[in-house]
Write a protein that holds these residues in place. Structure first.
Motif, PDB file in Angstrom:
ATOM      1  N   UNK A  55      15.937 -35.466   0.567  1.00 27.27           N
ATOM      2  CA  UNK A  55      15.279 -34.329  -0.074  1.00 27.27           C
ATOM      3  C   UNK A  55      15.313 -33.227   0.626  1.00 27.27           C
ATOM      4  N   UNK A  56      15.930 -32.836   1.760  1.00 32.71           N
ATOM      5  CA  UNK A  56      16.099 -31.599   2.504  1.00 32.71           C
ATOM      6  C   UNK A  56      17.252 -31.345   2.354  1.00 32.71           C
ATOM      7  N   UNK A  57      18.375 -32.213   2.260  1.00 33.90           N
ATOM      8  CA  UNK A  57      19.833 -31.850   2.501  1.00 33.90           C
ATOM      9  C   UNK A  57      20.358 -31.502   0.995  1.00 33.90           C
ATOM     10  N   UNK A  58      19.913 -32.367  -0.034  1.00 31.20           N
ATOM     11  CA  UNK A  58      20.130 -32.523  -1.374  1.00 31.20           C
ATOM     12  C   UNK A  58      21.465 -33.426  -1.458  1.00 31.20           C
ATOM     13  N   UNK A  59      21.266 -34.405  -0.851  1.00 28.45           N
ATOM     14  CA  UNK A  59      22.316 -35.449  -1.081  1.00 28.45           C
ATOM     15  C   UNK A  59      21.733 -36.591  -1.741  1.00 28.45           C
ATOM     16  N   UNK A  60      22.538 -37.223  -2.739  1.00 31.32           N
ATOM     17  CA  UNK A  60      22.269 -38.349  -3.582  1.00 31.32           C
ATOM     18  C   UNK A  60      23.264 -39.561  -3.100  1.00 31.32           C
ATOM     19  N   UNK A  61      22.718 -40.735  -2.306  1.00 25.24           N
ATOM     20  CA  UNK A  61      23.516 -41.713  -2.039  1.00 25.24           C
ATOM     21  C   UNK A  61      23.032 -42.779  -2.752  1.00 25.24           C
ATOM     22  N   UNK A  62      24.110 -43.642  -3.275  1.00 25.04           N
ATOM     23  CA  UNK A  62      23.721 -44.911  -3.902  1.00 25.04           C
ATOM     24  C   UNK A  62      24.714 -45.944  -3.818  1.00 25.04           C
ATOM     25  N   UNK A  63      24.361 -47.130  -4.216  1.00 30.75           N
ATOM     26  CA  UNK A  63      25.382 -48.284  -4.298  1.00 30.75           C
ATOM     27  C   UNK A  63      25.150 -48.940  -5.564  1.00 30.75           C
ATOM     28  N   UNK A  64      26.127 -49.760  -5.982  1.00 34.97           N
ATOM     29  CA  UNK A  64      26.023 -50.516  -7.423  1.00 34.97           C
ATOM     30  C   UNK A  64      25.988 -52.135  -6.823  1.00 34.97           C
ATOM     31  N   UNK A  65      25.721 -52.823  -7.865  1.00 39.39           N
ATOM     32  CA  UNK A  65      25.901 -54.003  -7.614  1.00 39.39           C
ATOM     33  C   UNK A  65      27.406 -54.774  -7.313  1.00 39.39           C
ATOM     34  N   UNK A  66      28.230 -54.302  -8.291  1.00 37.50           N
ATOM     35  CA  UNK A  66      29.536 -54.487  -7.986  1.00 37.50           C
ATOM     36  C   UNK A  66      30.424 -53.699  -7.054  1.00 37.50           C
ATOM     37  N   UNK A  67      29.848 -52.774  -6.357  1.00 36.53           N
ATOM     38  CA  UNK A  67      30.294 -51.968  -5.023  1.00 36.53           C
ATOM     39  C   UNK A  67      29.188 -51.603  -4.235  1.00 36.53           C
ATOM     40  N   UNK A  68      29.137 -52.433  -3.181  1.00 39.08           N
ATOM     41  CA  UNK A  68      28.113 -51.922  -2.238  1.00 39.08           C
ATOM     42  C   UNK A  68      28.331 -51.261  -1.003  1.00 39.08           C
ATOM     43  N   UNK A  69      29.501 -50.529  -1.095  1.00 34.91           N
ATOM     44  CA  UNK A  69      29.557 -49.372  -0.327  1.00 34.91           C
ATOM     45  C   UNK A  69      29.066 -48.175  -0.666  1.00 34.91           C
ATOM     46  N   UNK A  70      28.174 -47.564   0.221  1.00 31.78           N
ATOM     47  CA  UNK A  70      27.476 -46.353  -0.088  1.00 31.78           C
ATOM     48  C   UNK A  70      28.062 -45.207  -0.598  1.00 31.78           C
TER      49      UNK A  70
END
Length: 329
Positions: free
Chosen positions: A284-299
């Motif tokens: 929330x400070x830097x404005x970066x959205x991280x995510x991983x999906x069920x089919x690709x669990x690399x962030x």
């Protein structure tokens, strides 16, 4: 089914995100909705202008962006979680209120506010109306967790009885029933501890723990919302130190994995496999959205500050659906 979470790093920075548990995809992708972007309000027919840049996971239906979870350029974040059987929307617009569809609630929050106190002040002026996006897309049944970058957090719920918000003192949220019920239910588990239990004696029988982890004996392990709420609240309350951003993001995803839905674990009444479609974590400070999906669990990560935050066009990022493996030989 879903789980939302907020944590704090040792540096005083807050991270917010969620598991999206769903039996189907919704053409989801990370998108940036810039300031000045306009789209048509399905309730009033008027044009809505986005007042703050927003990054989040969502989809576009009939040129109308809808957000499942996201944050704005000033660090306010929000996620919508399933609230079937409890959520209630007005059948017609209410005079004297700002009437919006429930699918636009996150956009309303993030476009118009920077802090929890601002949301609390304005929420009494809006009404949620049961007008769908189109014939194939009924209104979602949702409640919401909102957090700002100071760590303040609330849960917003509209039921048939009331339109309410609750201060979120545990920093987590799941699904049914109402949030106040979940807080009361935590009292059933106040004995849980990460510490190794002491030996004891019952009558003439010496009792000793049978192994590591015995202090959390009795914590519910199923996928039901009440059980996931207990597990994520427990693990958050006993979270260890996270010194920097990378440690915070890593710990965040491990915590969400603790309440993750895996294929085969839950079958819906329609015969579909419920699973954690994706997990997100927002700095929330830097404005970066991280995510991983069920089919690709690399962030994966999208930094909104590297993009133009004012404009007339959405920017949509490719959603990874193929596993990415680091082959070392």
């Amino acid at each position: 089914m879903c789980t939302a979470l907020s944590i704090k790093s040792d540096e005083g920075k807050y991270f917010f995100g969620r598991n999206m548990d769903l039996a189907y995809t919704f053409n989801q992708a990370v998108m940036i909705i810039p300031k000045s972007f306009q789209f048509k309000d399905k309730v009033t027919g008027n044009m809505i202008t986005n007042n703050r840049a927003i990054i989040g996971m969502g989809t576009v239906i009939d040129n109308h962006p809808t957000i499942a979870d996201g944050m704005n350029e000033n660090g306010l974040a929000c996620a919508g979680l399933n609230f079937a059987g409890y959520a209630y929307w007005e059948k017609e617009p209410v005079e004297g209120k700002t009437n919006i569809g429930p699918y636009d609630f996150i956009q309303w929050v993030l476009s118009n506010h920077d802090t929890i106190e601002e949301v609390k002040k304005d929420i009494e002026n809006i009404e949620l109306v049961d007008i769908s996006l189109n014939e194939k897309t009924p209104c979602p049944t949702l409640h919401w967790m909102i957090s700002d970058k100071t760590g303040k957090s609330i849960v917003v719920e509209k039921t048939k009885n009331k339109f309410a918000f609750y201060d979120n003192t545990v920093g987590v949220m799941t699904n049914n029933p109402t949030f106040d019920w979940h807080l009361t239910n935590l009292n059933e588990y106040l004995y849980l501890t990460p510490n190794y239990p002491n030996d004891t004696k019952w009558s003439d029988q010496e009792l000793t723990p049978l192994g590591i982890g015995a202090g959390s004996l009795g914590i519910p392990g199923d996928f039901a919302p009440a059980s996931r709420f207990v597990r994520i609240a427990y693990i958050r309350a006993h979270m260890t130190s996270v010194k920097n951003d990378i440690q915070a993001v890593t710990q965040f995803f491990h915590m969400l994995d603790y309440v993750k839905m895996v294929k085969g674990g839950v079958i819906t009444k329609d015969g579909l496999e419920d699973l954690t479609l994706y997990s997100s974590c927002m700095d929330q400070q830097e404005g970066i959205y991280y995510y991983k999906s069920y089919d690709n669990n690399r962030i994966s990560a999208v930094d909104m500050k590297k993009e133009k935050l004012e404009g007339k066009e959405l920017k949509i990022f490719l959603y990874p659906t193929t596993q990415d493996i680091n082959y070392q030989n």
